[in-house]
Write an enzyme that holds these catalytic residues in place. Structure first.
Site, short mmCIF file in Angstrom:
data_model
loop_
_atom_site.label_atom_id
_atom_site.label_comp_id
_atom_site.label_asym_id
_atom_site.label_seq_id
_atom_site.Cartn_x
_atom_site.Cartn_y
_atom_site.Cartn_z
CB ALA A 8 -0.79 0.07 1.16
CB CYS A 9 1.93 3.59 -2.00
SG CYS A 9 1.06 3.94 -3.54
N PRO A 10 0.48 5.83 -0.21
CG PRO A 10 1.85 7.40 0.69
CD PRO A 10 1.82 6.36 0.10
N GLY A 12 -1.68 5.17 -4.00
CA GLY A 12 -2.40 4.04 -4.38
C GLY A 12 -2.36 3.89 -5.81
CB THR A 16 -0.40 0.20 -4.36
OG1 THR A 16 -0.32 1.09 -3.36
CG2 THR A 16 -1.05 -1.15 -3.84
#
Length: 489
Positions: A8-10, A12, A16
């Protein structure tokens, strides 16, 4: 061996799925059975079932936003940032094979993620969780604002009636509605960010308290007027804005953690009332009074900072303006989606408000993130003998990633040869960002890349495209000069 993972990344959008792909490729090479759950902007995909987790030998979490870890209780768990998941997928799986992985034990009544991360890393993750949930509101609001201006511009062109520049976006009925809906969407961005920062720290009980704190930090005009006319002890309210909303989210989270500790000894019948009665009521009172003080201190600072940013557009500050653009370009290209990149992106978001989403700093940030993948893609097409066949194929997708403002497309190339490639993309981004600031190019939306160019005003679209071309060409030429010829190109 069976491994399960969550990425998951900020935002998305890219990290990700790149982390998921890196883990899957590394697992395939090591003959490891892996299932990766991706938590992107479109929601959770390939979700891990209870059976998947039960059968797994090791869990890998590669994320920069909040991930619910209670379901992995009792399992060996490795937790890293999403960037590490991309860069060191092989090493992570090697750790899993060796079996030297700590067993995860959830902490009771805490919003922390269960791993003893450094304080700054924890705060970074909490803030990024808020930003990732805020982005749809900013993007939708900015687009609606831009469409309002575009509607009036088209009406002016078709009807032949001249519209004063200050009336653009509010002249026709359709434009007024678009601008209103845009304003409503943008007005929610700070409360939502603050709410999800609090949620990341202390889970669901903190959401309402964080939302209220973010609302008080954004302080809409009608709310200020209401406060000043009805509460004589609270005068000269100044919204503390972006900075205040971040503080509100962090404070709300820790207020709830404090209340959880205080009320942990209540009898069981009363303990069930905590999340629906005691936490929201007491938490709201505390954050309300705290925000009065924060707005008084941070509000004037926020206004001075906004005035300073606006003053950069004056001709006598042109040199500082260009230097700021260059710095933002360097930051965007230096770690391609990592903490430095996100800091520059946050700075760009800070300059967007519900009153006017158009921002020259956001334009410098966006173009600085578009140049690295575009410059590399251009180099793979023009100077084929500097890249392997696999890199040339990957370069084709970088055209799309660059045009849509996905800086992460440059990461696989930088990993192979950072000493030569990193300077090339940094210089190209710095030039492009500096040019947009020099000509005061403004964009209404903090994401979208080439798709938001038509929504820019006046001559900005041509200047933006020109700066993007110059930065990309400079990067590609530098790559041609810095990279050696490939023997088997």
């Amino acid at each position: 061996m069976k491994v399960v993972a969550v990425t998951a990344c900020p935002t998305g959008i890219a990290h990700t799925y790149m982390a998921a792909e890196a883990l899957e490729m590394a697992a395939k090479a090591k003959n490891i059975d892996i299932k990766v759950e991706t938590r992107g902007s479109g929601g959770a995909l390939n979700v891990l079932t209870a059976a998947d987790i039960e059968q797994a030998d090791v869990v890998i979490i590669a994320a920069d936003t909040k991930v619910e870890l209670d379901r992995f209780a009792g399992k060996p768990l490795i937790q890293v940032s999403v960037i590490e998941g991309i860069k060191y997928a092989d090493e992570l799986l090697e750790r899993a094979l060796k079996g030297k992985v700590p067993i995860f034990k959830p902490k009771k009544r805490t919003g922390e993620i269960g791993i003893n991360y450094k304080t700054l890393n924890r705060f970074y993750q909490h803030i990024m969780n808020g930003v990732s949930h805020m982005l749809p509101f900013v993007i939708a609001g900015g687009l609606l604002y831009a469409l309002a201006y575009l509607t009036d511009s088209l009406y002016e062109f078709i009807s032949g009636k001249a519209i004063y520049p200050e009336s653009l976006g509010s002249y026709t009925a359709l434009a007024q509605y678009l601008k209103l809906f845009g304003w409503i969407s943008l007005s929610f961005m700070l409360p939502i960010m603050s709410a999800y920062i609090a949620y990341s720290i202390a889970d669901r009980p903190a959401f309402l308290v964080g939302f209220l704190g973010g609302f008080l930090a954004s302080a809409p005009v009608w709310f200020i007027q209401f406060m000043e006319s009805n509460f004589y002890l609270i005068i000269n309210i100044k919204p503390s804005g972006f900075l205040g909303a971040i503080l509100a989210g962090i404070l709300a989270g820790y207020i709830i953690l404090m209340l959880q500790t205080i009320f942990s000894k209540l009898p069981e019948p009363l303990e069930n009332l905590n999340p629906v009665l005691f936490y929201p009521v007491i938490g709201s009172l505390i954050i309300g009074f705290l925000m009065i003080g924060i707005n008084r201190v941070v509000g004037p600072l926020n206004i001075r900072l906004v005035h300073w940013l606006n003053a950069l557009n004056a001709s006598n500050y042109l040199a500082i303006c260009i230097l700021l653009g260059v710095l933002l370009g360097v930051m965007m290209a230096s770690d391609m989606g990592g903490p430095i990149n996100k800091l520059a992106y946050l700075f760009g978001l800070f300059t967007i408000s519900e009153n006017n989403p158009y921002s020259n700093i956001m334009a410098a940030v966006m173009i600085g993130g578009m140049v690295p993948p575009l410059g590399i893609a251009l180099a793979t097409a023009l100077f084929k003998n500097r890249f392997t066949k696999f890199q040339r194929e990957s370069g084709k997708s970088n055209f799309v990633m660059g045009l849509t403002f996905i800086t992460e497309g440059a990461i696989p190339f930088v990993k192979v040869n950072p000493v030569r490639i990193l300077p090339a993309i940094i210089i190209g981004s710095a030039i492009a960002s500096g040019l947009t600031m020099a000509f005061d190019v403004q964009i209404p939306v903090p994401h979208g890349g080439i798709f938001v160019v038509p929504l820019m005003r006046g001559r900005d679209p041509l200047i933006f495209l020109g700066a993007l071309t110059i930065g990309s060409v400079v990067t590609s030429l530098l790559l041609w000069g810095l990279l050696p010829k490939q023997q088997n190109a």
